[in-house]
Design a protein around this motif. Structure first.
Motif, PDB file in Angstrom:
ATOM      1  N   PHE A  12       9.170  -5.630  -1.631  1.00  0.00           N
ATOM      2  CA  PHE A  12       9.258  -7.058  -1.956  1.00  0.00           C
ATOM      3  C   PHE A  12       9.568  -7.871  -0.694  1.00  0.00           C
ATOM      4  CE2 PHE A  12      12.275 -10.498  -3.352  1.00  0.00           C
ATOM      5  CZ  PHE A  12      11.308 -11.347  -3.875  1.00  0.00           C
ATOM      6  N   VAL A  13      10.577  -7.432   0.044  1.00  0.00           N
ATOM      7  CA  VAL A  13      10.962  -8.151   1.272  1.00  0.00           C
ATOM      8  C   VAL A  13       9.815  -8.126   2.279  1.00  0.00           C
ATOM      9  CG1 VAL A  13      12.535  -8.105   3.249  1.00  0.00           C
ATOM     10  CG2 VAL A  13      13.426  -7.735   0.962  1.00  0.00           C
ATOM     11  N   THR A  14       9.170  -6.968   2.406  1.00  0.00           N
ATOM     12  CA  THR A  14       8.051  -6.856   3.349  1.00  0.00           C
ATOM     13  C   THR A  14       6.914  -7.792   2.952  1.00  0.00           C
ATOM     14  OG1 THR A  14       8.633  -4.535   3.678  1.00  0.00           O
ATOM     15  CG2 THR A  14       6.484  -5.224   4.465  1.00  0.00           C
ATOM     16  N   ALA A  15       6.641  -7.869   1.648  1.00  0.00           N
ATOM     17  CA  ALA A  15       5.547  -8.739   1.173  1.00  0.00           C
ATOM     18  C   ALA A  15       5.852 -10.201   1.471  1.00  0.00           C
ATOM     19  CB  ALA A  15       5.335  -8.527  -0.326  1.00  0.00           C
ATOM     20  N   VAL A  16       7.088 -10.601   1.232  1.00  0.00           N
ATOM     21  CA  VAL A  16       7.458 -12.002   1.507  1.00  0.00           C
ATOM     22  C   VAL A  16       7.349 -12.283   3.000  1.00  0.00           C
ATOM     23  CG1 VAL A  16       9.323 -13.698   1.448  1.00  0.00           C
ATOM     24  CG2 VAL A  16       8.941 -12.205  -0.509  1.00  0.00           C
ATOM     25  N   ASP A  17       7.869 -11.354   3.808  1.00  0.00           N
ATOM     26  CA  ASP A  17       7.832 -11.561   5.257  1.00  0.00           C
ATOM     27  C   ASP A  17       6.405 -11.575   5.788  1.00  0.00           C
ATOM     28  OD1 ASP A  17      10.548 -11.755   5.315  1.00  0.00           O
ATOM     29  OD2 ASP A  17      10.907  -9.722   6.023  1.00  0.00           O
ATOM     30  N   ALA A  18       5.582 -10.670   5.241  1.00  0.00           N
ATOM     31  CA  ALA A  18       4.202 -10.576   5.733  1.00  0.00           C
ATOM     32  C   ALA A  18       3.338 -11.702   5.168  1.00  0.00           C
ATOM     33  CB  ALA A  18       3.609  -9.226   5.365  1.00  0.00           C
ATOM     34  N   GLY A  19       3.749 -12.270   4.032  1.00  0.00           N
ATOM     35  CA  GLY A  19       3.001 -13.392   3.465  1.00  0.00           C
ATOM     36  C   GLY A  19       1.883 -12.988   2.524  1.00  0.00           C
ATOM     37  N   SER A  20       1.601 -11.700   2.454  1.00  0.00           N
ATOM     38  CA  SER A  20       0.586 -11.235   1.493  1.00  0.00           C
ATOM     39  C   SER A  20       0.787  -9.750   1.234  1.00  0.00           C
ATOM     40  CB  SER A  20      -0.839 -11.477   2.006  1.00  0.00           C
ATOM     41  OG  SER A  20      -1.184 -10.499   2.957  1.00  0.00           O
ATOM     42  N   LEU A  21       0.272  -9.284   0.093  1.00  0.00           N
ATOM     43  CA  LEU A  21       0.387  -7.858  -0.224  1.00  0.00           C
ATOM     44  C   LEU A  21      -0.508  -7.048   0.707  1.00  0.00           C
ATOM     45  CD1 LEU A  21       0.464  -7.750  -4.133  1.00  0.00           C
ATOM     46  CD2 LEU A  21       2.221  -8.412  -2.504  1.00  0.00           C
ATOM     47  N   ALA A  23      -1.296  -7.655   3.766  1.00  0.00           N
ATOM     48  CA  ALA A  23      -0.679  -7.496   5.095  1.00  0.00           C
ATOM     49  C   ALA A  23       0.538  -6.586   5.023  1.00  0.00           C
ATOM     50  CB  ALA A  23      -0.282  -8.864   5.640  1.00  0.00           C
ATOM     51  N   ALA A  24       1.241  -6.634   3.879  1.00  0.00           N
ATOM     52  CA  ALA A  24       2.475  -5.854   3.756  1.00  0.00           C
ATOM     53  C   ALA A  24       2.192  -4.362   3.548  1.00  0.00           C
ATOM     54  CB  ALA A  24       3.319  -6.388   2.591  1.00  0.00           C
ATOM     55  N   ALA A  25       1.078  -4.050   2.862  1.00  0.00           N
ATOM     56  CA  ALA A  25       0.800  -2.659   2.489  1.00  0.00           C
ATOM     57  C   ALA A  25       0.839  -1.700   3.682  1.00  0.00           C
ATOM     58  CB  ALA A  25      -0.523  -2.582   1.734  1.00  0.00           C
ATOM     59  N   PRO A  26       0.082  -1.976   4.765  1.00  0.00           N
ATOM     60  CA  PRO A  26       0.142  -1.030   5.897  1.00  0.00           C
ATOM     61  C   PRO A  26       1.532  -0.940   6.524  1.00  0.00           C
ATOM     62  CG  PRO A  26      -1.164  -2.991   6.461  1.00  0.00           C
ATOM     63  CD  PRO A  26      -0.889  -3.049   4.984  1.00  0.00           C
ATOM     64  N   LEU A  27       2.296  -2.026   6.470  1.00  0.00           N
ATOM     65  CA  LEU A  27       3.651  -1.986   7.040  1.00  0.00           C
ATOM     66  C   LEU A  27       4.540  -1.048   6.239  1.00  0.00           C
ATOM     67  CD1 LEU A  27       4.167  -5.823   7.702  1.00  0.00           C
ATOM     68  CD2 LEU A  27       3.499  -4.059   9.335  1.00  0.00           C
ATOM     69  N   CYS A  29       3.209   1.576   4.725  1.00  0.00           N
ATOM     70  CA  CYS A  29       2.421   2.811   4.648  1.00  0.00           C
ATOM     71  C   CYS A  29       1.973   3.077   3.216  1.00  0.00           C
ATOM     72  CB  CYS A  29       3.216   4.003   5.182  1.00  0.00           C
ATOM     73  SG  CYS A  29       3.687   3.823   6.905  1.00  0.00           S
ATOM     74  N   LEU A  30       1.501   2.021   2.560  1.00  0.00           N
ATOM     75  CA  LEU A  30       1.014   2.132   1.181  1.00  0.00           C
ATOM     76  C   LEU A  30      -0.342   1.442   1.092  1.00  0.00           C
ATOM     77  CD1 LEU A  30       4.166   1.061  -0.886  1.00  0.00           C
ATOM     78  CD2 LEU A  30       3.180   3.340  -0.799  1.00  0.00           C
ATOM     79  N   SER A  31      -1.060   1.718   0.028  1.00  0.00           N
ATOM     80  CA  SER A  31      -2.283   0.962  -0.214  1.00  0.00           C
ATOM     81  C   SER A  31      -1.885  -0.363  -0.874  1.00  0.00           C
ATOM     82  CB  SER A  31      -3.211   1.729  -1.137  1.00  0.00           C
ATOM     83  OG  SER A  31      -2.599   1.850  -2.395  1.00  0.00           O
ATOM     84  N   GLN A  32      -2.794  -1.296  -0.825  1.00  0.00           N
ATOM     85  CA  GLN A  32      -2.518  -2.600  -1.440  1.00  0.00           C
ATOM     86  C   GLN A  32      -2.249  -2.429  -2.928  1.00  0.00           C
ATOM     87  OE1 GLN A  32      -5.321  -4.290  -3.393  1.00  0.00           O
ATOM     88  NE2 GLN A  32      -3.711  -5.634  -4.169  1.00  0.00           N
ATOM     89  N   SER A  33      -2.984  -1.522  -3.551  1.00  0.00           N
ATOM     90  CA  SER A  33      -2.816  -1.345  -4.995  1.00  0.00           C
ATOM     91  C   SER A  33      -1.431  -0.766  -5.323  1.00  0.00           C
ATOM     92  CB  SER A  33      -3.916  -0.450  -5.554  1.00  0.00           C
ATOM     93  OG  SER A  33      -3.956   0.758  -4.858  1.00  0.00           O
ATOM     94  N   ALA A  34      -0.987   0.184  -4.497  1.00  0.00           N
ATOM     95  CA  ALA A  34       0.329   0.790  -4.743  1.00  0.00           C
ATOM     96  C   ALA A  34       1.433  -0.260  -4.578  1.00  0.00           C
ATOM     97  CB  ALA A  34       0.555   1.954  -3.774  1.00  0.00           C
ATOM     98  N   LEU A  35       1.258  -1.113  -3.573  1.00  0.00           N
ATOM     99  CA  LEU A  35       2.267  -2.154  -3.340  1.00  0.00           C
ATOM    100  C   LEU A  35       2.277  -3.148  -4.504  1.00  0.00           C
ATOM    101  CD1 LEU A  35       4.161  -2.937  -0.839  1.00  0.00           C
ATOM    102  CD2 LEU A  35       2.592  -4.826  -0.578  1.00  0.00           C
TER     103      LEU A  35
END
Length: 292
Positions: A12-21, A23-27, A29-35
């Motif tokens: 959740f924090v990574t998604a908010v910081d990255a601004g999108s799912l 962008a956050a997914a690779p940070l 180490c997940l797929s966008q769908s998993a996130l």
DNA sequence: GACATTGGCATCGGCGTGGA
DNA sequence: TCCACGCCGATGCCAATGTC
């Protein structure tokens, strides 16, 4: 279930910081769908919508903002506990440079807490202008640096040795009457200061005349000058003196960008000093990015 | 203005893993 | 062996943007 999954909070924090799912997914180490799935479950658990999804990314809802603060604290605490259990004790010396715009009211408390939590760590601190701090960091005179960057004046965070810690709103503040028909009286730090440049640049851009009425040697002096009514300045939220908090944003001046505080790390190697700096850099990151 | 492209998120089916 | 869980990749939907 009325508790939180730390991995979901981290996502959740990574998604908010990255601004999108995306962008956050690779940070994470997940797929966008998993996130996406993790965040769906977090919202289910919280029984609240935490993120507003749109085609341009995600932004936290009011409930999301609330959880964000708690999540940052929880994650910082979890990291601290993990390090403690792993027996990661910090010792040796770390030379730290901090811009005096960064949480001036809290910095003493933060440094005191570090001294208490890491008694074997010798912390040498230097506070001053971002430019001086960054120069010292580039010369290798300090190991870690926290500097302020202004989008539009400074380039964005661009390499792995730079980490965005936090963003703050900037406002015009002053305790002096202003008139559209008279030059705006400014109280500033000397010319090399980023906020000096920002104030002059913004006012010129909006064709607003100004007069530099006071030059302070440091943020503390600038705060005193503002309270005394010697002029108007643009300041980041945490550097606005308490006496003037209620007088910001009412001056009818051009809007300002967000200020960014960036952590600069030294090159990593296998030395004990480097390991200590890396670990302390993580602690700084989790401590400051957990503050709002 | 119509269409194509791009880039975002949600959903679904299949797979691997670990515990009962 | 079965089941729950988490993940991945594929796919669909939709809005913004670019191109003609």
């Amino acid at each position: 279930m009325n508790s939180f999954d730390m991995e979901q909070l981290r996502s959740f924090v990574t998604a908010v910081d990255a601004g999108s799912l995306t962008a956050a997914a690779p940070l994470r180490c997940l797929s966008q769908s998993a996130l996406s799935e993790q965040l769906r479950k977090l919202e289910l658990r919280a029984n609240q919508t935490l993120l507003l999804r749109s085609k341009s990314g995600v932004i936290p809802t009011a409930a999301g903002e609330k959880l964000l603060q708690h999540a940052r604290h929880l994650l910082a605490l979890a990291d601290l506990a993990w390090r403690d259990l792993q027996g990661v004790t910090l010792n040796g010396e770390v030379r730290l440079g901090i811009t005096d715009y960064c949480r001036p009211a809290d910095m003493v408390t933060i440094l005191a807490r570090f001294a208490r939590d890491y008694p074997h760590l010798r912390l040498r601190t230097m506070m001053g202008k971002s430019r001086d701090i960054e120069n010292a960091w580039q010369q290798g005179e300090i190991d870690l640096a926290i500097v302020m960057r202004i989008p539009g004046i400074h380039p964005p965070v661009s390499n792995s040795r730079e980490t965005l810690l936090l963003r703050e709103h900037m406002m015009w503040v002053g305790n002096t009457p202003t008139s559209q028909h008279e030059p705006l009286p400014l109280a500033l730090l000397p010319e090399g200061c980023s906020l000096h440049q920002l104030a002059c640049h913004t006012l010129k851009q909006h064709q607003r005349s100004y007069l530099i009425r006071h030059i302070a040697s440091g943020v503390r002096g600038l705060q005193t000058a503002l309270v005394a009514g010697l002029g108007v300045a643009c300041l980041n939220q945490s550097a606005i003196p308490a006496e003037l908090q209620h007088r910001s944003e009412s001056l009818g001046l051009p809007s300002l960008p967000l200020a960014e505080f960036v952590l600069l790390r030294g090159p990593e190697d296998s030395s004990e000093t480097s390991k200590t700096c890396v670990a302390f850099g993580e602690i700084l990151h989790s401590t400051l990015s957990g503050m709002t």
